[in-house]
Design a protein around this motif. Structure first.
Motif: not given
Ligand SMILES: [Zn+2]
Ligand SMILES: [Zn+2]
Lengths: 256, 389
Positions: B38, B40, B60-61, B169
């Motif tokens: 990501c 981020s 986190h994806e 996300d």
């Molecule tokens: Zn993300």
């Protein structure tokens, strides 16, 4: 960051120079040290992450003093601070009071029942001590020192009103004499129950423990906050969030 | 198991770490089949996010197959194919009950730390620092998913991984950004940043009825994607003055809504942007609010500023006066992903959108470290990386 470090080292070396190494009853002191050290370890464990926050995030937490590794060394060697500026505190160690509240989205009756459930304490206080129910009113608390020394004490419930409060005390000769209460009342805005935890205790290890706690100034409050957070999670979700077994290159689990 | 781990600034490794286990009754373990990097994650790559520890598992994806469920899990079974939202939410607290999933009260085991810094703790996130929960991330072969009945969305159709993966996300994040922009018909919406979140914000702004969407970036491929897939007009800020161009497009009124899909690591140009970079390096400032400043300057009086871009701490020279005097409304927050999973999966299944258009790189997990670098340097036309553990 660099400046802060330098200042800390200077302060620590100043303290180390003024250490005088006084001793009282060695057995009692040993037991007290276990308690003091455990609190110190818990605190430093939390502080190491706070320290990272400070280091990376700038000056968020700079105003709070951080007890460095030398604090731990003093705790382990049992050396006391003999400097004169702390003389007053040595003769009359202050009582430590902790007071924190949290809103739990369940009724006061459910919160009270959960608090009185013998399993709850060990799950809520697991980060501080092992807590074992002796009977419905008495719990045995045990903290494990870093070198296999254990210290334990008992609390007994002295007052309880279903849906309202629970109050407890330790015998006065306990390693960590303390008394506390938890109160349940309607939360503002009809959002469940306001749970308020109050604990007062004499810091363990006299001056040493007192200083350990002072160096970790927020630890008792943080421990109370964590305990309440865990209690809320347990009541609202049936489990306590955890990093047990959490994988990383460091291995399994994260202590914070 | 193999996992991508963080070891400091510009130091991502692929290493062996222990395999996660069920520890709470509402946990599930998934075997990850696809996982994305990501924008981020680049804030972590730049070392900008406080309370990371060496060896933390990133990501986190993720999506994958359920291989184990705890005794309390009711809606998932072994063998289910699921996409996992990046926000970890209990489903029971006041915030979850009010659809504010990214503000969950119960999912951050390090809530006291977040409280000390921010006043209150938001939800725990996967692979995004200890202050934000400390949970191991999904750029790995296996992932422990807490509150498994609340987060993961089951995929029962035969859509491919890359068509549904971004429900984790960036699709909901772009969508919530557009929703937060309070778009009416006849509105002009300006979107800063044409990374994946910006691309989905452009699409959702169009879906929500914007009259015109203007996308701002400096990377030609990204601008082309916003034009070709989102029907946006574009501004390359290295070639034209953003304020002048936006005023020209809106009859000097300014865009009705502005979306900052860039966040803390904005590049920007000019003296103030340089000063931000220096201050950030000296830890005098955590965030470079270049885009926020420009968006507030450009936004129509009484307009809305929506901020999906991630910020981490304090920002200097934030134009509070202009924001207040122009009567601008600001809406922000980590995405309440669980709120959007059902509706956006429907959009994908009905063929209204195929989120896989953002994918430019698809590679084995082992290539992760070098793809972080490629993505960061925007080399090889890189917009979105999908990794296969
Ligand atoms: Zn993300
Ligand atoms: Zn929740």
């Amino acid at each position: 960051m660099a400046t802060q470090h330098a200042a800390r080292e200077q302060r620590d070396s100043h303290r180390a120079q003024s250490d005088s190494g006084t001793a009282t009853d060695p057995v009692m002191r040993g037991v007290q040290l276990v308690v003091g050290t455990v609190l110190l370890v818990r605190g430093l464990g939390q502080r190491s992450v706070s320290g990272t926050v400070t280091a990376l995030g700038g000056a968020w937490l700079v105003s709070r003093g951080v007890g460095g590794p030398s604090g731990m060394k003093r705790a382990l060697t049992g050396r006391n601070d003999g400097s004169s500026e702390r003389g007053a505190e040595r003769t009359a160690p202050p009582e430590t009071d902790v007071h924190r509240s949290i809103t739990v989205g369940q009724s006061a009756e459910d919160c009270y029942d959960a608090w009185r459930d013998p399993d709850t304490f060990s799950r809520v206080m697991g980060h501080v001590a092992d807590v074992e129910a002796v009977d419905s009113d008495r719990s045995r608390w045990t903290v494990h020192g870093p070198y296999g020394q254990d210290a334990s004490w008992e609390t007994h419930v002295v007052e309880s009103e279903p849906g309202e409060l629970v109050r407890w005390e330790t015998p006065t000769d306990a390693v960590l004499p303390n008394e506390g209460s938890v109160r349940f009342e309607a939360a503002p805005g009809d959002r469940g129950t306001l749970v308020t935890l109050s604990v007062s205790f004499d810091p363990p290890g006299g001056t040493l423990g007192d200083r350990a706690l002072q160096q970790l100034d927020i630890v008792p409050e943080k421990l109370a906050g964590q305990a309440l957070g865990r209690f809320k999670s347990l009541v609202e979700t049936g489990e306590v969030p955890t990093l047990e077994k959490n994988p990383s290159t460091r291995g399994e689990g994260d202590t914070v | 198991m193999r996992a991508l781990t963080w070891h400091g600034k510009h130091d991502i490794r692929v290493e062996d770490v222990p395999r996660p286990e069920i520890v709470n009754p509402n946990d599930a373990i998934i075997e990850v089949t696809a996982t994305a990097i990501c924008g981020s994650d680049l804030h972590l790559y730049h070392g900008r996010v406080p309370s990371m520890r060496e060896g933390d598992v990133l990501g986190h994806e993720p999506m994958g197959e359920v291989v184990e469920v705890g005794s309390g899990v009711e809606t998932l079974d072994v063998g289910d194919r699921v996409v996992v939202p990046f926000t970890i939410s209990c489903g029971s607290c006041w915030f979850c009950q009010n659809d504010l999933y990214s503000l969950c009260d119960n999912s951050n085991p390090n809530a006291e730390l977040a409280r000390e810094v921010m006043g209150h703790s938001p939800a725990g996130l996967y692979g995004y620092s200890h202050m934000m929960g400390g949970y191991a991330g999904g750029q790995a072969e296996y992932l422990r998913v807490p509150y498994a009945d609340v987060g993961p969305v089951k995929i029962e159709s035969d859509l491919s991984d890359e068509q549904v993966l971004f429900l984790s996300d960036i699709f909901p994040t772009g969508h919530m950004a557009a929703e937060n922009a309070d778009i009416d018909e006849h509105d002009t919406v300006a979107v800063w940043g044409c990374g994946p979140v910006g691309q989905f914000a452009v699409q959702s702004a169009d879906m929500l009825g914007a009259d015109r969407v203007v996308a701002i970036d400096r990377v030609p491929e990204r601008l082309a994607m916003a034009r070709d897939h989102g029907g946006a007009e574009t501004i390359n800020y290295e070639e034209e003055d953003v304020y002048d161009r936006l005023m020209e497009l809106t009859g000097d009124r300014g865009p009705d809504s502005c979306i900052d899909a860039v966040g803390t690591d904005a590049h920007g140009t000019g003296v103030v942007a340089t000063s931000d970079r220096v201050k950030q390096r000296l830890n005098l400032e955590d965030d470079r609010p270049t885009v926020l400043r420009e968006a507030i300057r450009c936004c129509r009086k009484g307009g809305t500023l929506s901020v999906p871009g991630v910020y981490v701490g304090r920002a200097d020279n934030f134009p509070m006066g202009p924001l207040m005097n122009k009567g601008i409304t600001v809406k922000t927050g980590q995405t309440h992903v669980q709120r959007y999973l059902g509706p956006l999966l429907d959009q994908i299944e009905s063929g209204n959108i195929d989120p896989s258009f953002v994918v430019t790189h698809d590679a084995p997990l082992e290539d992760g470290p070098e793809l972080y670098e490629t993505f960061n340097d925007k080399e090889d036309d890189c917009i979105k990386v999908v990794l296969r553990p």
